[in-house]
Structures are given as structure tokens and as C-alpha cells.
Motif scaffolding. Structure first.
Motif, mmCIF file in Angstrom:
data_model
loop_
_atom_site.group_PDB
_atom_site.id
_atom_site.type_symbol
_atom_site.label_atom_id
_atom_site.label_comp_id
_atom_site.label_asym_id
_atom_site.label_seq_id
_atom_site.Cartn_x
_atom_site.Cartn_y
_atom_site.Cartn_z
ATOM 1 N N PHE A 29 0.842 -1.192 0.000
ATOM 2 C CA PHE A 29 0.000 0.000 0.000
ATOM 3 C C PHE A 29 0.873 1.236 0.000
ATOM 4 O O PHE A 29 1.964 1.244 0.566
ATOM 5 C CB PHE A 29 -0.888 0.021 1.254
ATOM 6 N N SER A 40 -7.341 8.128 -0.184
ATOM 7 C CA SER A 40 -7.422 6.745 -0.640
ATOM 8 C C SER A 40 -6.027 6.157 -0.798
ATOM 9 O O SER A 40 -5.302 6.536 -1.713
ATOM 10 C CB SER A 40 -8.138 6.666 -1.993
ATOM 11 N N MET A 42 -3.413 3.594 -2.094
ATOM 12 C CA MET A 42 -3.378 2.788 -3.314
ATOM 13 C C MET A 42 -2.833 1.404 -2.973
ATOM 14 O O MET A 42 -1.842 1.282 -2.248
ATOM 15 C CB MET A 42 -2.501 3.462 -4.364
ATOM 16 N N CYS A 43 -3.474 0.387 -3.510
ATOM 17 C CA CYS A 43 -3.081 -1.007 -3.289
ATOM 18 C C CYS A 43 -2.509 -1.560 -4.588
ATOM 19 O O CYS A 43 -3.156 -1.485 -5.638
ATOM 20 C CB CYS A 43 -4.308 -1.806 -2.857
ATOM 21 N N TYR A 44 -1.300 -2.099 -4.502
ATOM 22 C CA TYR A 44 -0.599 -2.620 -5.680
ATOM 23 C C TYR A 44 -0.110 -4.034 -5.411
ATOM 24 O O TYR A 44 0.110 -4.421 -4.257
ATOM 25 C CB TYR A 44 0.644 -1.786 -5.991
ATOM 26 N N SER A 94 -5.464 1.249 -8.392
ATOM 27 C CA SER A 94 -5.526 0.470 -7.166
ATOM 28 C C SER A 94 -6.301 -0.830 -7.418
ATOM 29 O O SER A 94 -7.331 -0.827 -8.107
ATOM 30 C CB SER A 94 -6.196 1.297 -6.064
ATOM 31 N N ARG A 102 -13.559 0.909 -2.421
ATOM 32 C CA ARG A 102 -12.233 1.519 -2.375
ATOM 33 C C ARG A 102 -11.761 1.575 -0.942
ATOM 34 O O ARG A 102 -12.559 1.625 -0.006
ATOM 35 C CB ARG A 102 -12.242 2.911 -2.990
#
Length: 118
Positions: A29, A40, A42-44, A94, A102
Motif C-alpha cells: 500500500f 485513498s 493505493m493497493c498494488y 488500485s 475503495r
């Protein structure tokens, strides 16, 4: 002994993280504080985002590293980040986007006792 974490996940966030890990493998994250998705994270997939000297490892949520930009950390260092999930579209890159939800960062100010432990 007081265990002070700088970032935690809600139960809903943990459930989503588990589903995303099953689907995509190891995750990370990043909380950048950009103009469009400042609240928000971000998720990768791990390895899909380059972490650099301008990023700080804040901690781990569900065994996933959580980074924040140094500039944002300067603003939020006195708070605990609470990662939650809400309905709606998040950042376009994301991983949770196709799920119709989200991640959202909420925060609370550390108590004086907590501040002395971090």
C-alpha cells in the motif's frame, strides 16, 4: 506494555485485503496524498510500485507493507491511520477498483501516552 501501531486495518479492510492477496499475490500500500485520491491509499501487487527515498514505511496491515510519502508523513505523524473500505470507485490503478469498493484512510490523533511510545 502499550503497542502503538501507526497504521491499522478495519475488519472490512482485512477481509478485502485477504481476497486481493488470494487473487493477486503479495500486496503493498502507498498513501501519497495526491490531489485526487488523497484519502485513498493505493493497493498494488508487490513490485508494481517503486518505493524510493521519498517514502516512509509506516507499518504493515495484514502482512502487507504500508508506505507514505515523507511529505504526508510530516502532516500525519501524530495520528494513527485506520484503513477502511467504502463503496465506490477509488484510484484507477488500485487493485480494489473492480470490486466496486475503495480503501479509505481515516485517522485519529495519538494520545499523549501513545506519543511517548512512538
Amino acid at each position: 506494555m502499550l503497542d502503538v501501531k501507526k497504521v491499522v486495518a478495519t475488519e472490512d479492510a482485512s477481509e478485502l485485503i485477504s481476497r486481493l492477496k488470494d487473487k493477486h499475490g503479495p500486496l503493498l500500500f502507498h498513501q501519497s496524498g495526491g490531489c485526487c485520491d488523497g484519502s485513498s491509499p493505493m493497493c498494488y501487487q508487490e513490485g508494481d510500485m517503486l518505493i524510493g527515498e521519498s517514502d516512509v514505511l509506516l507499518g504493515y496491515i495484514d502482512e502487507c507493507p504500508f508506505y507514505i510519502s515523507k511529505a504526508q508523513y510530516g502532516y500525519w505523524k501524530h495520528t494513527q491511520l485506520i484503513i477502511d473500505v467504502v463503496k465506490g470507485r477509488g484510484g484507477m490503478f488500485s487493485l480494489e477498483g473492480p470490486e466496486g469498493v475503495r480503501f479509505l484512510t481515516r485517522s485519529r490523533v495519538f494520545t499523549e501516552e501513545e506519543k511517548s511510545k512512538i
